[in-house]
Scaffold this active site. Structure first.
Site, PDB file in Angstrom:
ATOM      1  CG  ASP A 288      -2.180   0.884   0.922  1.00 24.76           C
ATOM      2  OD1 ASP A 288      -2.083   1.750   0.022  1.00 24.76           O
ATOM      3  OD2 ASP A 288      -3.209   0.735   1.596  1.00 24.76           O
TER       4      ASP A 288
HETATM    5  C1  BGC Z   1      -4.965   3.212  -0.192  1.00 31.55           C
HETATM    6  C2  BGC Z   1      -5.011   2.190  -1.317  1.00 31.55           C
HETATM    7  C3  BGC Z   1      -4.811   2.881  -2.619  1.00 31.55           C
HETATM    8  C4  BGC Z   1      -3.498   3.634  -2.588  1.00 31.55           C
HETATM    9  C5  BGC Z   1      -3.182   4.366  -3.863  1.00 31.55           C
HETATM   10  C6  BGC Z   1      -3.746   4.100  -0.264  1.00 31.55           C
HETATM   11  O1  BGC Z   1      -3.883   5.160   0.599  1.00 31.55           O
HETATM   12  O2  BGC Z   1      -5.011   2.562   1.044  1.00 31.55           O
HETATM   13  O3  BGC Z   1      -6.219   1.498  -1.292  1.00 31.55           O
HETATM   14  O4  BGC Z   1      -4.856   1.959  -3.656  1.00 31.55           O
HETATM   15  O5  BGC Z   1      -3.545   4.597  -1.553  1.00 31.55           O
HETATM   16  O6  BGC Z   1      -4.024   5.446  -4.037  1.00 31.55           O
END
Ligand code: BGC
Length: 758
Positions: A288
């Protein structure tokens, strides 16, 4: 003449472009062959097998790997921008482009920042939120969702779509529940598999997230989740496992939180032992954004591509510091010093190459399509099928056009854009039909009066915005509008502001926000013909439930929201959605909140899932607590009679399939659909087991008066529990009670069969 001229020019352009591409391709072939000698010592001069799509995938991977330098291998393992990671430019192996997910393809954002890139070609189709998809209980629709969003991602040049999310609905406070598939592992598993298959059909990898135990947003970056092996395997992992083993997901995203002392983006147990070893996952683990914290752990504990660290994005700090990522220079240094075996980077590089060959370099990849009428149609169907009719006294709904002359629509969610906000799933859309627009189109603008009633504030990332208008005067105006109407449709709920249904924080309270409870109570005093339509991704308290004749649970429904709502409220679509999670009357009624703050949200360091396997209806049933609305519940404009459940045999082995059948009759006057649900109970378990668990379901469409026979199958192995002492599933020889029902509530149980397992 000018036209013909420009046409000819185009043809010439196209021809020279094609020949330029051919030249490029040949050059690439030649270069690849020649350049290979500059790669690692095992370089293979000769024809580059990795470009030969007729060769087996694994052979191509090994060939490409053998041509790569250590630096090139390491470069595959971390971001080069906010949403992309490097390929191998020298070998013509392209970069990997990613996008959120999971409800539409996110707008393009800056190379190094979270700011919008300002493109004018990236306004997408917004599909309904995954809670809505789950509420359809319709895996075929999930497949069409996957195919459609995959087509949009493909058209936009994405290789990985960051979704779907399958974290289990544990508490109604979780700000991100709207991005997930509900509280039941079986339902989530059945719905995620076709979504993944649909997306990947387009040569775009689904990235199943957030693996695992990211069941709250509060302190998500650090909270250390402690949960039993049993709850892990029975509740929190099955949907991920199904996405990987049955759906064949090509990528998985690690979660921000910790599990047993290790961050989940580099968690040995989750990523190495379970995902890669037990489930034989051959795809890529993506972190993540900002979820990696240590080079050695990231290298050794299963992470393959590190995203979002050390830029002026999520984790703050240095700008454009991709070389400083944990899996960049520091990783390379360890490898060069001989402090880390080369096999570690080889394993990651293989996985990334496999993903690139499956996506960007797949010869049979389609071209996708974007914002087409077909996608709107799918979005509308899913939205209409997901809407859940919770209460409908005296057949309040449907309200066909022409039934009333004066219809009052009240509430901010009737007009607010609900594709905006919510965090990373926010969308820039080509079209979003609001509820008010949908209802005006249906009933005629002259028959609909609108009043805001309450107001929230603009969406701001991580911050609550103050409402700009006076709540008392808004309420007074709305009450007057309601007083003068034949019927009132209140459209409220949550929105995607911070502390509502939004990433980064959880809700602060179970109540409806922005004074809506008072408003509904005030409206019901002046007009008894009042329906409440809730737009949210979470359950809410309903202290006014007895004062209103009708309640509808709608969701964040995307581009076609207003049209789908109009379809259902008017009866053009007969509601068939079922709740994908239980609605407690109050928070303390849930297992999670019963155990207090150690269970949720934790003590800032640790959190203990004390309710263990008793999540959602498993808790309500076992503790004999009546929920406000049970899991699996939803009304229709028609009625159904579910007949006797029968099984093909009475005795089964542990490796057998129980074939069930049951008749369903549409006993009402309109066509409609019912979801037959089968729950299983073990009669004399040696361990605590939930009173019942969903093991099969089937949605059937029946014309008024029509009868059909529904067949369902349960693999006996799926009746097992996870035995912590043996670290394996255990199926006890016993009698199992199978109940067909139309929701998880006891009163909805229609018929029961008993089977013996030997
Ligand atoms: C989120 C993810 C997301 C990623 C990219 C993170 O803050 O938890 O679900 O895909 O950002 O935007």
């Amino acid at each position: 003449m000018r036209k013909i001229g420009s046409l000819m020019l185009c043809l010439v352009c196209a021809a020279s472009l094609a020949s330029a591409q051919n030249r490029l391709f040949n050059v690439r072939l030649n270069q690849a062959g020649t350049d290979s000698s500059q790669g690692s010592t095992s370089a293979n001069p000769g024809n580059p097998v990795y470009l030969d799509v007729t060769k087996p995938l694994e052979e191509r991977i090994e060939d490409a790997l053998s041509r790569m330098t250590l630096e090139e291998k390491v470069a595959l393992c971390h971001a080069q921008s906010k949403f992309s990671s490097t390929g191998v430019p020298r070998l013509g192996i392209p970069a990997v482009w990613m996008s959120d997910g999971p409800h539409g393809v996110r707008e393009e954002i800056g190379w190094d920042t979270w700011d919008a890139a300002g493109w004018t070609s990236d306004s997408c189709t917004a599909f309904p939120a995954l809670t809505c998809l789950a509420a359809t209980f319709n895996p075929q629709l999930s497949y069409r969702y996957g195919v459609s969003i995959g087509e949009e991602a493909r058209y936009r040049g994405k290789d990985i779509l960051l979704g779907p999310g399958v974290n289990i609905y544990r508490t109604p406070l979780n700000g991100r529940n709207f991005e997930y598939l509900g509280e039941d592992p079986y339902l989530a598993a059945r719905m995620v598999v076709p979504y993944v298959q649909g997306v990947q059909k387009n040569g775009v990898a689904a990235c199943v997230k957030h693996f695992a135990l990211n069941n709250q947003e509060e302190e998500r970056g650090s909270i250390n989740v402690n949960v039993s092996d049993r709850a892990l395997y029975e509740i929190y992992l099955p949907a991920f496992k199904a996405a990987v083993k049955e759906g064949g997901a090509w990528s998985v995203m690690g979660s921000y939180n910790q599990f047993r002392g290790q961050h989940c983006c580099h968690n040995d147990l989750l990523l190495n032992q379970i995902l890669k070893k037990e489930w034989e996952f051959d795809g890529v683990v993506v972190s993540d954004w900002g979820g990696a914290h240590d080079t050695r752990q990231a290298a050794l504990n299963g992470l393959d591509i590190e995203m979002g660290s050390y830029t002026n994005g999520m984790t703050g700090g240095k700008s454009s510091a991709y070389a400083n990522y944990y899996l960049a220079q520091p990783f390379l240094d360890l490898l060069k010093q001989g402090d880390m075996p080369v096999s570690v980077v080889d394993n990651k590089a293989r996985r990334v190459l496999r993903l690139i060959f499956r996506t960007n370099m797949a010869s049979n990849r389609s071209f996708g399509r974007f914002t087409c009428p077909e996608h709107n149609k799918v979005a509308r169907e899913i939205a209409a099928e997901g809407i859940v009719l919770l209460k409908n006294n005296h057949a309040f709904f449907p309200i066909p056009a022409g039934k009333y002359r004066r219809i009052a629509v009240i509430g901010e969610n009737a007009t607010r854009s609900l594709t905006k906000g919510g965090g990373s799933s926010e969308l820039k859309v080509k079209q979003e039909v609001s509820a008010l627009e949908g209802l005006k189109a249906l009933y005629g603008a002259d028959h609909v009066s609108y009043s805001l009633g309450y107001v929230s504030g603009k969406y701001q990332w991580g911050k609550e915005d103050k409402a700009p208008l006076n709540p008392d005067s808004l309420l007074r105006v709305a009450v007057e509008v309601a007083r003068q109407a034949d019927v009132v449709i209140f459209i409220g709920g949550l929105n995607k502001n911070a502390f509502q249904d939004c990433e980064g924080h959880d809700r602060k309270t179970y109540d409806l926000p922005f004074g809506q409870n008072d408003l509904i109570a005030a409206l019901s005093k002046v007009n008894k013909q009042l329906a409440v339509v809730l737009v949210s991704g979470n359950a809410v308290a309903m202290p006014w439930l007895n004062q209103v004749p009708a309640v509808v649970q709608a969701w964040y429904m995307g581009s076609e929201a207003g049209n789908a709502l109009a379809d259902v409220l008017s009866g053009t679509s007969n509601p068939s959605g079922k709740l994908p999670f239980s609605y407690p009357e109050k928070l303390e009624d849930t297992g999670v909140h019963f155990y207090g703050s150690t269970s949720y949200p934790g003590d800032h360091v640790n959190e203990y899932y004390k309710e263990d396997i008793l999540v959602g209806y498993r808790w309500f049933d076992t503790k004999k607590i009546k929920p406000l609305f049970p899991f699996g519940y939803g009304l229709s404009y028609t009625s159904f009679a579910v007949g006797k459940l029968t099984s093909d045999k009475k005795d089964y082995t542990g490796n057998d399939t129980i074939h069930l059948s049951v008749t369903v009759r549409n006993t009402g006057k309109v066509d409609g659909a019912e979801v037959v649900q089968v729950y299983a109970t073990q009669e004399h378990p040696s361990v605590v087991r939930p009173v019942k668990e969903l093991k099969a379901f089937s949605k059937v469409w029946l014309k008024a008066g029509e009868t059909t026979s529904v067949t369902l199958a349960i693999y006996t192995g799926d009746l097992a529990y996870y035995d912590e002492t043996r670290h394996d599933w255990k199926l006890e020889p016993d009698t199992y009670i199978l109940q067909s029902a139309t929701s998880s509530a006891e009163t909805a149980i229609k018929s029961t069969v008993r089977v013996r397992l030997h």
